[in-house]
Design an enzyme around this catalytic site. Structure first.
Site, mmCIF file in Angstrom:
data_model
loop_
_atom_site.group_PDB
_atom_site.id
_atom_site.type_symbol
_atom_site.label_atom_id
_atom_site.label_comp_id
_atom_site.label_asym_id
_atom_site.label_seq_id
_atom_site.Cartn_x
_atom_site.Cartn_y
_atom_site.Cartn_z
ATOM 1 N N LYS A 1 0.760 -1.240 0.063
ATOM 2 C CA LYS A 1 0.064 0.093 -0.060
ATOM 3 C C LYS A 1 0.804 1.261 0.047
ATOM 4 O O LYS A 1 1.838 1.406 0.631
ATOM 5 C CB LYS A 1 -0.845 -0.012 1.078
ATOM 6 C CG LYS A 1 -1.850 1.095 1.419
ATOM 7 C CD LYS A 1 -2.587 0.997 2.665
ATOM 8 C CE LYS A 1 -3.119 2.382 2.933
ATOM 9 N NZ LYS A 1 -2.423 3.524 3.492
ATOM 10 N N ASP B 1 -0.305 -0.322 -5.582
ATOM 11 C CA ASP B 1 -1.019 -1.626 -6.111
ATOM 12 C C ASP B 1 -0.803 -1.929 -7.442
ATOM 13 O O ASP B 1 0.045 -1.130 -8.119
ATOM 14 C CB ASP B 1 -2.322 -1.292 -5.765
ATOM 15 C CG ASP B 1 -3.281 -2.426 -5.475
ATOM 16 O OD1 ASP B 1 -2.748 -3.594 -5.726
ATOM 17 O OD2 ASP B 1 -4.324 -2.497 -4.689
#
Lengths: 254, 394
Positions: free
Chosen positions: A9, A128
């Site tokens: 993340k 991502d």
């Protein structure tokens, strides 16, 4: 050659982890290349004492032609680590993912691996796997293993899950496999248990457990990794142990 | 203005270089793009289209498939069609739209290969590079995949003709002029034989035989990738050049008062072809420079006669060079920038498509320098081979 892509993340500590790992490999005598695959182009900063390398996309923007040598787009940092940043397009315009692929094609044309003969290549990838470009580091010929950096926070685990799913979707394409999780602690309640539960569900190993540590911030303020700043610190030992573990798995001595 | 062509045509793109190189090999070629690209190829750049069957397809990529990255539709279509027709191989050829979203053609090709057991190739073409590069990549790929080890066919008498691979032959550079037949005839006249021709008048079995050759003759930039692969895999040396008889061109130069070598002449075109022509003209006492806008070989062996060579992709530079020249030997579509009376037309299918296809000359012939280069390289190669039975003898 050990080739690893680091995902996770945004803001979870990928660049900090990757550059400390790169420094640890270098400390163990390995020739290392670190490629930052993020438009922010800040992956390798702490290997370069805060004097960043000019990103590849900046070169294209400024010169309107392809660079003809590696020297124009790379810089040697701590322990001889070759630092490269893809960079990105003008914010709000263009295509960052395409920029990553273009950089990789360029590095092939410039024969990066043949020239540098690295033992270890690290790809530090933005957040991502949002599109084709951000999957480029795990394509055949690039990284063979994926490490996912996560904390026990819900959104970090959610992103880790997305990354696992994306990588597994590519199983029949010969892409990289997820090697494991790096727990980068944020000191949330029951953090280890939460991450362990996720790891078990996915059949993954937690390959390193990195505590929240002020030493990292202190040395970052000086443009350095903790490995460069003080390799004797307990936190440095964690990165060195992870580097040793990954080298052993790859059949490399140190 | 950089990379802008305001007055002249542009060369054929990398996609079509791939299609052209693979056309006769019995594979299934899929251009992954919205419909339209295939008609450009078949109408303009592929003279064999109406006379020779070949499985060239377009995927008809849609907007939603692009945005959603839906490779599955392409994969299903390929599995369905290739499963039905069982081609010798499947080649997925990239185009601008999938290029921009980073489609991984090689991964798709691998997946198709795993499922069908048919060799798969993925080419990172994007329509923004020249046919030369596409041709190079395609011929390199088939050499890597299909060429097999040398096989001896019985007793050697020591008098076998030298076996030559011709690398980089497509209509884009040679038109449908019978160049392959002429090249084979030239080889025969010089005591040699064509072993494998990449890739006109050739099938996949002949591609596989390339490892049997004594030497490769690279007749265009498109043959360079295969030449390197065959050298690395089988130790087959290579030389560059096309044996040419330039008397027809020299006559036209003579008509413009240039037979005495007094004119500044520039040839524009593909590098190996143009240098070979300049070399042939030099043999007739006519000096010419070469200007190339396409991908070029950087190996000094490509220009052993040290012909003056200018590389520039820019139209502005071509205008400058043609302005300075007295005569320009180039495709008719260079006419608008050459000035009246300067142009000696030499149609090049990769530049003007089929517009002047009937006027493309077949210049194959002569070529003593090429022959000498081949013999020198074969001799050198033979000297490097270990002599049977010699090891351990004193």
């Amino acid at each position: 050659m050990l080739k690893i892509a680091v995902y996770g993340k945004g803001g979870i500590g990928k660049s900090t982890t990757t550059s400390n790992l790169a420094a640890a490999f270098a400390k163990l005598g390995k020739k290392v290349i670190q490629i930052g695959c993020d438009p922010k182009a800040d992956s390798t900063m702490n290997l370069l004492k805060g004097k960043p390398v000019s990103p590849v996309m900046n070169y294209y923007r400024d010169n309107d032609r392809e660079p003809e040598s590696l020297d124009e787009i790379s810089k040697e940092g701590y322990g001889g680590v070759v630092c490269i940043e893809t960079g990105g397009p003008t914010p709000g315009l263009g295509c960052a993912g395409r920029g990553i692929i273009t950089t990789f094609t360029l590095l092939e044309d410039l024969e990066l691996f043949e020239t540098c003969k690295p033992d270890v290549v690290l790809y530090d990838v933005l957040g991502d796997v949002v599109c084709g470009g951000f999957a480029a580091p795990i394509r055949e010929g690039y990284a063979e293993k994926v490490l996912i950096v996560t904390s026990g926070e819900k959104m970090a685990l959610y992103a880790a899950n997305n990354i696992c799913t994306a990588v597994r979707n590519f199983a029949d394409r010969g892409y990289a496999k997820v090697r494991g999780l790096i727990l980068n602690r944020r000191n949330v309640d029951n953090e280890y248990e939460k991450v362990k539960a996720f790891a078990d569900e996915k059949g993954l190993e937690i390959v390193a457990d990195i505590p929240r540590c002020q030493d990292i911030n202190d040395w970052e303020d000086k443009g350095m990794t903790v490995i460069e700043g003080n390799p004797e610190l307990p936190i440095s030992k964690i990165y060195l142990d992870l580097a040793k573990k990954l080298l052993s798995e790859d059949g490399q001595s140190y | 203005m950089k990379q802008t062509f305001a007055l002249i045509s542009t060369y054929s793109s990398d996609q079509f270089g791939i299609c052209s190189a693979l056309y006769e090999l019995g594979g299934m070629v899929i251009i992954h793009d919205a419909s339209g690209c295939n008609s450009t190829y078949t109408t303009h750049d592929e003279p064999r289209w109406y006379d020779m069957d070949s499985m060239v397809y377009i995927s008809a990529l849609s907007r939603n498939e692009t945005i959603l990255g839906r490779d599955s539709k392409l994969i299903e279509d390929i599995l369905d069609t290739a499963g039905k027709y069982r081609p010798k191989f499947v080649a997925i050829v990239g185009a601008p739209v999938p290029y921009m979203i980073g489609t991984d053609y090689k991964a798709i090709a691998k997946l198709v290969e795993d499922k069908l057991g048919i060799p798969g190739f993925g080419f990172d073409s994007n329509g923004m590079q020249y046919y030369t590069r596409g041709m190079r990549d395609a011929l390199k790929a088939v050499a890597e995949r299909f060429a097999v080890e040398r096989t001896e066919s019985g007793e050697e008498t020591g008098k076998e003709p030298i076996k030559v691979n011709l690398l980089g032959v497509t209509p884009l550079d040679f038109g449908m002029t019978g160049a392959v037949g002429s090249l084979k005839k030239w080889l025969a006249e010089h005591g040699m034989v064509c072993n494998s021709c990449y890739a006109m008048g050739c099938d996949i079995d002949e591609i596989a035989k390339a490892g049997n050759a004594d030497i490769s003759l690279v007749v265009s930039y498109g043959g360079t990738g295969a030449a390197k692969v065959l050298k690395e895999r089988f130790g087959i040396p290579y030389v560059y050049g096309i044996p040419m008889n330039a008397s027809e061109i020299a006559e036209k130069i003579g008509d413009r008062g240039g037979a005495d070598g007094s004119k500044d002449i520039v040839i524009i075109g593909e590098q190996v072809y143009s240098l070979s022509l300049a070399e042939a003209l030099k043999n007739l006492g006519i000096k010419a420079r070469v200007l190339c806008q396409l991908d070029r070989v950087r190996d000094s062996k490509v220009n052993e006669e040290k012909i003056e060579f200018i590389y520039t992709p820019e139209e502005d530079d071509v205008i400058k060079e043609t302005k300075e020249a007295d005569l320009v030997i180039a495709d008719p579509l260079y006419g608008p920038i050459c000035g009246a009376g300067k142009l000696i037309e030499l149609p090049h299918m990769a530049f003007s498509g089929r517009m002047f296809e009937n006027d493309i000359p077949n210049l194959i012939g002569d070529g003593e320098q090429i022959y000498n280069r081949i013999m020198k390289e074969v001799k050198r190669s033979d000297e490097q081979k270990p002599t049977p039975g010699f090891a351990g003898e004193t």
